[in-house]
Scaffold this motif. Structure first.
Motif, PDB file in Angstrom:
ATOM      1  N   GLY A  36      -5.568  -1.807   5.216  1.00  0.00           N
ATOM      2  CA  GLY A  36      -5.933  -1.092   4.216  1.00  0.00           C
ATOM      3  C   GLY A  36      -6.503   0.318   4.589  1.00  0.00           C
ATOM      4  O   GLY A  36      -6.391   1.388   4.042  1.00  0.00           O
ATOM      5  N   HIS A  37      -7.201   0.121   5.902  1.00  0.00           N
ATOM      6  CA  HIS A  37      -8.159   1.369   6.230  1.00  0.00           C
ATOM      7  C   HIS A  37      -7.022   2.317   6.679  1.00  0.00           C
ATOM      8  O   HIS A  37      -7.753   3.624   7.211  1.00  0.00           O
ATOM      9  CB  HIS A  37      -8.841   1.036   7.569  1.00  0.00           C
ATOM     10  N   TYR A  93       0.946  -1.302   0.147  1.00  0.00           N
ATOM     11  CA  TYR A  93      -0.120   0.042   0.090  1.00  0.00           C
ATOM     12  C   TYR A  93       0.937   1.439   0.042  1.00  0.00           C
ATOM     13  O   TYR A  93       0.406   2.185  -0.659  1.00  0.00           O
ATOM     14  CB  TYR A  93      -1.115  -0.060   1.253  1.00  0.00           C
ATOM     15  N   TRP A  97      -5.139   3.914   5.099  1.00  0.00           N
ATOM     16  CA  TRP A  97      -5.239   4.861   4.166  1.00  0.00           C
ATOM     17  C   TRP A  97      -6.778   5.515   3.884  1.00  0.00           C
ATOM     18  O   TRP A  97      -6.863   6.463   3.650  1.00  0.00           O
ATOM     19  CB  TRP A  97      -4.933   4.194   2.547  1.00  0.00           C
ATOM     20  N   ASN A 106      -7.612  -3.924  -1.863  1.00  0.00           N
ATOM     21  CA  ASN A 106      -7.605  -5.221  -1.252  1.00  0.00           C
ATOM     22  C   ASN A 106      -7.269  -6.255  -2.417  1.00  0.00           C
ATOM     23  O   ASN A 106      -6.143  -6.845  -2.202  1.00  0.00           O
ATOM     24  CB  ASN A 106      -8.496  -5.880  -0.305  1.00  0.00           C
ATOM     25  N   GLU A 154     -10.364  -1.467  12.489  1.00  0.00           N
ATOM     26  CA  GLU A 154      -9.168  -0.789  12.282  1.00  0.00           C
ATOM     27  C   GLU A 154      -9.101   0.550  13.078  1.00  0.00           C
ATOM     28  O   GLU A 154     -10.199   1.275  13.408  1.00  0.00           O
ATOM     29  CB  GLU A 154      -9.270  -0.270  10.892  1.00  0.00           C
ATOM     30  N   ASP A 157     -14.805   4.569   2.341  1.00  0.00           N
ATOM     31  CA  ASP A 157     -13.568   3.953   3.144  1.00  0.00           C
ATOM     32  C   ASP A 157     -13.490   2.472   2.717  1.00  0.00           C
ATOM     33  O   ASP A 157     -12.579   1.703   2.417  1.00  0.00           O
ATOM     34  CB  ASP A 157     -13.269   4.242   4.821  1.00  0.00           C
ATOM     35  N   GLU A 158     -14.635   1.783   3.070  1.00  0.00           N
ATOM     36  CA  GLU A 158     -14.815   0.464   2.855  1.00  0.00           C
ATOM     37  C   GLU A 158     -14.764   0.015   1.344  1.00  0.00           C
ATOM     38  O   GLU A 158     -14.083  -0.947   1.151  1.00  0.00           O
ATOM     39  CB  GLU A 158     -16.363  -0.134   3.616  1.00  0.00           C
ATOM     40  N   ASN A 211     -11.188   0.616   0.167  1.00  0.00           N
ATOM     41  CA  ASN A 211     -10.488  -0.234   0.809  1.00  0.00           C
ATOM     42  C   ASN A 211     -10.573  -1.707   0.217  1.00  0.00           C
ATOM     43  O   ASN A 211      -9.650  -2.359  -0.183  1.00  0.00           O
ATOM     44  CB  ASN A 211     -10.553  -0.346   2.216  1.00  0.00           C
ATOM     45  N   HIS A 217      -7.057  -6.256   5.056  1.00  0.00           N
ATOM     46  CA  HIS A 217      -8.495  -5.204   4.833  1.00  0.00           C
ATOM     47  C   HIS A 217      -8.316  -4.260   5.889  1.00  0.00           C
ATOM     48  O   HIS A 217      -8.438  -3.047   5.636  1.00  0.00           O
ATOM     49  CB  HIS A 217      -9.555  -6.106   4.752  1.00  0.00           C
TER      50      HIS A 217
END
Length: 657
Positions: free
Chosen positions: A420-421, A372, A423, A447, A395, A439-440, A443, A417
């Protein structure tokens, strides 16, 4: 400060009128249910850009956001599962208006049986339910306004409403002014805290995962002013940035992992653990800091009765921590693109150990964070900590909580996952309580890219968009632009917040823009809004400006509406009746959402060719004819041959003359 709210309301009204006019019709039974005037309507953005948020998708020269620094002292009592804390908040008003009051988030109050979150939970329960009728929430001891000149506190005038607290100020906080609040409180850690915090009993002791553990400032912005939506469980968080220093006092037999940098490792670790800790920070491979054997053995912790673990996290929107005497602890070095280093580490019980489970957790943390950081933006915290406990997956900046039962590809999946949050939304601070897809969904997209990159694609499983969305996409009752708490948890939440937005970005990358243009535009958005508060329109503007492509037709159909895709091949006609002179192929878009087209043509001489057509072919109508230079008889024409689109009627995708 312009009236953005009114403009958004007008835009929503216009779009709802479009949606009402564009309800699914009889495309599959007759005439196409497509109108180019809906798809390519010239008005989309509700306002022109200004000096706060520009039409280029960037913060303007007068962009502002307020800041909040926190100093927190907390102690954990394992006998009562209680946390006692005191937080000092330094809040700066960078806005152009004076503030006669401020609002704070009191999210721990969702665990009170009198909370709105409990009240709106249906009888079937669900992931966010208050299980076992736990009755918790904040017990406030004091709320003080600190005089910056004397550093003395005076009792604050406050009002608590569910998961919000309003503090009425004796004098308005002027533009550029600073407010200092001190709040003392206590709460009991719930066993199952809406799958965002909690505690898990293992054979070697409780694991505490502690979040929403101190009062935090609500965001005041130029979009709605104070953002005070209550915490109901499914909608997550929207927070100001600042620097946070926090101290956690626990019994000495416990290990603590937290957001940010551990400031006093020499005080809380044995000499052996400190040596291993420093080795792990420099090691490419995972190093055991506290092994499984040491969890039950003697001498693996300092002899003091209690210890205070001190942490600092800078330019962050939140912090969280975990504590247990049951933890195994290991770590390794993270290599960042700039040459800087960070530390990947994992805390988990012996029940979760082993190479098929959490024994590889640190490898997973290191792998996804390094990817990432190269793909988007460099990881901004000194450590990344994965904690095994009761929380299925949640997260926080620099720390995530994942299920202690996760194994193999499941552990990789939840780890990459949740990290990744960091970011979305930890670096790019969108409003999760309103726009979970920002966001979800974003992300979910990154992923899938990480899956193909990690360990030569060890866990990569290519899945077409059609397979991924399948029937849930065709039967959604809500569009993506829906408040998360409004999304039905069991039937739509996963699709609206995760799958559909994630797949939408894939389609933009793979089918509409191409990888080079998409990746450049997506990074542009991330870098422009790092540690700031973008709206959906800021994202749309950024992607369009950086890619050079007008995409309002896509946002309108994919995000604002549930428009379907139905591409069809409807005819082949040879020029002069002779296949060797070429053919006219007729295609249609039969549902509301147009997309670019890929057509595959097979001839009886063994030739197979593909024709790519831009989305603009649908600007004038639902039917398009194009010339194909055939050399032999056409045996099959297929639209979307790789099944990239979630086509609502795939039976008309292939035509055999």
């Amino acid at each position: 400060m312009r009236n953005v709210l009114g403009l958004l309301a007008l835009s929503a009204l216009l779009l709802s009128q479009q949606a009402a006019k564009a309800q699914p019709g009889n495309a599959q039974s007759g005439a196409p249910n497509y109108d180019p005037h809906d798809a390519f309507a010239p008005l989309f953005y509700p306002a022109y850009g200004d000096d706060v948020r520009t039409a280029a998708g960037t913060p303007g020269p007068k962009y502002w956001q307020n800041s909040a620094d926190y100093k927190v002292d907390a102690s954990l009592d394992p006998d009562t599962h209680g946390v006692t804390g005191a937080v000092t908040i330094t809040y700066k008003n960078n806005s152009p208006v004076d503030l006669p009051f401020v609002w704070l988030q009191m999210d721990q109050n969702i665990y009170s049986l009198k909370s709105r979150g409990v009240a709106i939970t249906d009888l079937s329960g669900g992931r966010w339910a208050n299980k076992d009728q736990f009755d918790g929430g904040y017990d406030l001891q004091s709320v003080e306004i600190i005089n910056p000149a004397t550093n003395k506190g005076a009792k604050g005038d406050y009002l608590i409403s569910d998961t919000r607290m309003q503090v009425k100020l004796p004098a308005a906080l002027k533009t550029g002014g600073v407010l200092k609040l001190k709040i003392a409180y206590h709460f009991i850690v719930p066993q199952y805290g809406t799958d965002r915090c909690g505690r898990l009993e293992t054979k070697n002791g409780w694991i505490y995962e502690v979040a929403q553990w101190y009062p935090r400032m609500c965001v005041f912005d130029n979009v709605v002013g104070w953002n005070t939506l209550p915490y109901l469980g499914q909608g997550e968080f929207y927070l100001e940035y600042g620097n946070i220093e926090y101290n956690v006092n626990v019994p000495s037999d416990m290990l603590v992992g937290g957001s940010g940098e551990l400031l006093n490792p020499a005080e809380v670790l044995t000499p052996t653990q400190l040596k291993r800790y420093n080795e792990a920070k420099a090691s490419e491979k995972t190093v055991a800091i506290r092994s499984a054997d040491e969890v039950t053995g003697s001498g693996s912790r300092p002899a003091a009765k209690r210890l205070t673990w001190r942490f600092k996290c800078t330019n962050t929107r939140d912090v969280a921590w975990a504590a247990s005497k049951a933890f195994i602890w290991d770590g390794a070095r993270i290599d960042l693109p700039s040459g800087k280093k960070a530390m990947a580490q994992s805390l988990y019980p012996v029940e979760s150990a082993g190479d098929s489970a959490w024994g590889r957790s640190t490898e997973y943390v290191k792998g996804c964070l390094e990817f990432y950081s190269k793909y988007l933006y460099e990881f901004s915290y000194p450590a990344a900590t994965n904690v095994a406990g009761i929380v299925g997956g949640m997260e926080y900046p620099g720390i995530v909580f994942c299920s202690s039962r996760s194994r193999k590809n499941g552990l990789w999946g939840v780890t990459r996952h949740e990290f990744g949050h960091n970011w979305f939304p930890m670096i790019v601070g969108s409003n999760e309580r309103k726009y979970s897809w920002m966001d979800e969904g974003f992300n979910t997209y990154i992923n899938t890219v990480a899956d193909s990159a990690f360990n030569n694609g060890e866990y990569f499983r290519p899945v077409t968009s059609r397979e991924r969305l399948a029937r849930p996409y065709f039967n959604l009752g809500n569009p993506m632009l829906t408040i998360p708490d409004q999304e039905p948890q069991r039937t739509e939440w996963g699709t609206l917040s995760y799958t559909k937005p994630g797949t939408g970005l894939e389609l933009l990358r793979e089918e509409v823009l191409g990888k080079e243009r998409f990746d450049y535009a997506f990074r542009y958005y991330v870098h422009q809004w790092a540690f700031k508060h973008p709206t959906p329109y800021d994202f749309f503007h950024a992607m369009e400006n950086a890619s050079g492509e007008t995409l309002d037709w896509f946002w309108r159909g994919w995000i604002f509406n549930n428009w379907k895709i139905d591409q069809a091949v409807t005819g082949v006609e040879y020029t002069g009746g002779d296949p060797s002179k070429g053919a006219t192929i007729t295609i249609e878009t039969r549902e509301k959402l147009p997309m670019p087209v890929t057509v595959q043509v097979k001839e009886d001489n063994g030739t197979t060719n593909r024709v790519k057509l831009p989305v603009e072919i649908w600007e004038k109508g639902a039917i398009w004819k194009f010339h194909y230079s055939s050399t032999g008889k056409i045996t099959e024409v297929t639209i979307d041959p790789d099944q990239r689109y979630p086509d609502s009627d795939p039976t008309n995708n292939t035509f055999k003359p």
